[in-house]
Enzyme design. Structure first.
Site, PDB file in Angstrom:
ATOM      1  N   LYS A 209       8.043 -21.269 -26.257  1.00 21.19           N
ATOM      2  CA  LYS A 209       6.934 -21.471 -25.326  1.00 21.19           C
ATOM      3  C   LYS A 209       6.993 -22.906 -24.832  1.00 21.19           C
ATOM      4  CE  LYS A 209       1.944 -21.344 -24.813  1.00 21.19           C
ATOM      5  NZ  LYS A 209       0.650 -20.978 -25.408  1.00 21.19           N
ATOM      6  N   ARG A 219      -5.906 -21.134 -17.911  1.00 23.18           N
ATOM      7  CA  ARG A 219      -6.855 -22.071 -18.529  1.00 23.18           C
ATOM      8  C   ARG A 219      -8.196 -22.034 -17.793  1.00 23.18           C
ATOM      9  NH1 ARG A 219      -2.545 -26.972 -19.848  1.00 23.18           N
ATOM     10  NH2 ARG A 219      -1.232 -25.705 -21.221  1.00 23.18           N
ATOM     11  N   LYS A 232       0.052 -30.703 -23.788  1.00 17.86           N
ATOM     12  CA  LYS A 232       0.504 -30.006 -24.998  1.00 17.86           C
ATOM     13  C   LYS A 232       1.969 -30.288 -25.323  1.00 17.86           C
ATOM     14  CE  LYS A 232      -2.985 -26.352 -24.481  1.00 17.86           C
ATOM     15  NZ  LYS A 232      -3.308 -24.925 -24.656  1.00 17.86           N
ATOM     16  N   GLU A 248      14.330 -22.451 -32.134  1.00 21.89           N
ATOM     17  CA  GLU A 248      12.948 -21.968 -32.308  1.00 21.89           C
ATOM     18  C   GLU A 248      12.946 -20.483 -32.679  1.00 21.89           C
ATOM     19  OE1 GLU A 248       9.929 -22.959 -32.451  1.00 21.89           O
ATOM     20  OE2 GLU A 248       9.899 -25.008 -31.686  1.00 21.89           O
ATOM     21  N   LYS A 263       8.107 -17.777 -22.835  1.00 23.03           N
ATOM     22  CA  LYS A 263       7.006 -18.040 -21.916  1.00 23.03           C
ATOM     23  C   LYS A 263       7.125 -19.445 -21.347  1.00 23.03           C
ATOM     24  CE  LYS A 263       2.057 -18.278 -22.142  1.00 23.03           C
ATOM     25  NZ  LYS A 263       1.012 -18.484 -23.087  1.00 23.03           N
ATOM     26  N   SER A 289       0.104 -16.570 -15.882  1.00 20.46           N
ATOM     27  CA  SER A 289      -0.926 -16.570 -14.849  1.00 20.46           C
ATOM     28  C   SER A 289      -0.419 -17.222 -13.558  1.00 20.46           C
ATOM     29  CB  SER A 289      -2.162 -17.312 -15.371  1.00 20.46           C
ATOM     30  OG  SER A 289      -1.812 -18.613 -15.827  1.00 20.46           O
ATOM     31  N   TYR A 328      -0.004  -9.537 -15.884  1.00 20.89           N
ATOM     32  CA  TYR A 328      -1.316  -9.206 -15.319  1.00 20.89           C
ATOM     33  C   TYR A 328      -1.197  -8.092 -14.287  1.00 20.89           C
ATOM     34  CZ  TYR A 328      -2.393 -13.491 -17.732  1.00 20.89           C
ATOM     35  OH  TYR A 328      -2.522 -14.434 -18.713  1.00 20.89           O
TER      36      TYR A 328
HETATM   37  C1  PBG Z   1      -2.969 -20.309 -25.539  1.00 24.34           C
HETATM   38  C2  PBG Z   1      -2.259 -19.558 -24.488  1.00 24.34           C
HETATM   39  C3  PBG Z   1      -1.937 -19.985 -23.182  1.00 24.34           C
HETATM   40  C4  PBG Z   1      -1.382 -18.882 -22.541  1.00 24.34           C
HETATM   41  C5  PBG Z   1      -1.371 -17.826 -23.459  1.00 24.34           C
HETATM   42  N1  PBG Z   1      -1.896 -18.270 -24.668  1.00 24.34           N
HETATM   43  C6  PBG Z   1      -2.175 -21.271 -22.490  1.00 24.34           C
HETATM   44  C7  PBG Z   1      -1.692 -22.516 -23.071  1.00 24.34           C
HETATM   45  O1  PBG Z   1      -0.853 -22.552 -23.964  1.00 24.34           O
HETATM   46  O2  PBG Z   1      -2.186 -23.549 -22.609  1.00 24.34           O
HETATM   47  C8  PBG Z   1      -0.946 -18.849 -21.111  1.00 24.34           C
HETATM   48  C9  PBG Z   1      -0.965 -17.509 -20.449  1.00 24.34           C
HETATM   49  C10 PBG Z   1      -0.847 -17.539 -18.977  1.00 24.34           C
HETATM   50  O3  PBG Z   1      -0.706 -18.580 -18.314  1.00 24.34           O
HETATM   51  O4  PBG Z   1      -0.916 -16.434 -18.403  1.00 24.34           O
HETATM   52  N2  PBG Z   1      -2.240 -21.001 -26.459  1.00 24.34           N
END
Ligand code: PBG
Length: 340
Positions: A209, A219, A232, A248, A263, A289, A328
């Site tokens: 990720k 968010r 992050k 990982e 991701k 998203s 989605y």
């Molecule tokens: C939370 C999380 C996130 C997403 C899924 N779980 C956001 C982040 O890590 O800030 C993102 C999903 C998306 O953008 O559709 N840890």
């Protein structure tokens, strides 16, 4: 004419008579030799849940996506079942008043995600439920772990994540999805689940990720964007790195992950392909998203055909080697596959 036949001779000499276009002549030839295909069984549908009742709340940056009340989530689970979508993934919009430094609402066994999971399992037991494990919907600083000064404390965070996984498993969650990127969390979550008698609960680790701009609309949807202090990058991966994704994934698999995930999705298909080829593991991709919003925004402007771009984007994940995709678009893809 001579030109043409000279050209023909040259082409035949170069290709040995092979004409790759032969297989593309008809719809039936194309279908016959197609290597990969998206089916409804490849879909995981992420859903946003909110407190209270009443109308679905639109997420401004994600046209067609809404925050649903608990009752409406149950409706969505019924829709998933009727469409044949195997799994839904639940993400809560937590009341800001319940967010604190330690993310304690995450381990409340009556929190929104747990109540929604119970209600769905009661009404629609045949649909799988995936719950995210990370503290960001619950912390006042918007981080996935616990802060000590400016740092995220890995091991203290993992202890909370284990407790979060347990309350979710108790509520009936089928798949635990650690999205927090703390070191060693898969091993600890596996051990915690087994110790509580949840040895059948699956783990789909967010193995690779990345710290990404493509999470922006998410968010907004869960209300953590405006709260996030800093970024992050001390726990999510650096997007310049590819080989590190192998490390990982290898680590998460050794720790007991049943499935791995990459991701974001579309800009990281090289990583999906790498992991799918290197490990004999079901490998998933998260069409985030921001990826959804890009396609929707371009389609809304008439700049591309939204339906076709959607189907093509899903096919690309399968071609890269993904076993399935969190998207989605899932219900829309499922309807489209049915020809509805
Ligand atoms: C939370 C999380 C996130 C997403 C899924 N779980 C956001 C982040 O890590 O800030 C993102 C999903 C998306 O953008 O559709 N840890």
């Amino acid at each position: 004419m001579t030109r043409c036949s000279e050209t023909t001779q040259r082409i035949d000499a170069a290709t040995g008579g092979t004409r790759l276009r032969r297989l593309r002549q008809h719809d039936w030839t194309r279908r016959l030799v197609r290597e990969t295909e998206v089916t409804v069984n490849d879909l995981i549908w992420p859903i946003f849940v909110r407190e209270g009742s009443g109308a679905d709340e639109p997420v401004a940056a994600m046209p067609g996506v809404f925050r649903l009340s608990l009752a409406r989530c149950v409706d969505a689970a019924r829709e998933a079942r009727d469409l044949g979508i195997p799994v839904i993934a639940l993400f809560p919009f937590t009341d800001p008043a319940l967010r604190d430094e330690g993310g304690t609402e995450a381990v409340n066994d009556a929190n929104l995600v747990c109540r929604t999971t119970r209600a769905i399992k009661e009404a629609v037991p045949e649909v799988g439920i995936l719950c995210d494990v990370a503290l960001d919907p619950y912390t006042s600083h918007g981080h996935d772990g616990i802060m000590r000064g400016h740092r995220i404390d890995n091991d203290a965070s993992v202890e909370m994540l284990c407790r979060q996984a347990i309350v979710q498993a108790k509520a009936g969650c089928d798949i635990i999805g650690p999205s927090d990127m703390m070191d060693g969390r898969v091993a600890c979550i596996r051990a915690a689940l087994d110790a509580e008698g949840f040895s059948d609960t699956l783990i789909m680790s967010y193995a690779a990720k990345y710290a990404s701009a493509f999470y922006g609309p998410f968010r907004e949807a869960v209300g953590s964007g405006s709260m996030l202090r800093g970024d992050k990058r001390t726990y999510q991966m650096d997007y310049g790195n590819g080989a590190e994704a192998l490390r990982e994934a290898e680590q998460d698999i050794a720790e007991g992950a049943d499935m791995i995930m990459v991701k974001p999705g579309m800009p990281y298909l090289d990583i999906v392909a790498k992991l799918a080829q290197n490990f004999a593991m079901p490998t998933f991709a998260y069409q985030t998203s921001g990826e959804y919003s890009m396609i929707m925004a371009a389609a809304a402007n008439g700049w591309l055909d939204g339906d076709r771009a959607m189907m093509e984007s899903l096919a690309a994940f399968k071609r890269a080697g993904a076993a399935g995709v969190l998207s989605y678009f899932s219900p829309r893809v499922a309807r489209r596959l049915r020809g509805a």
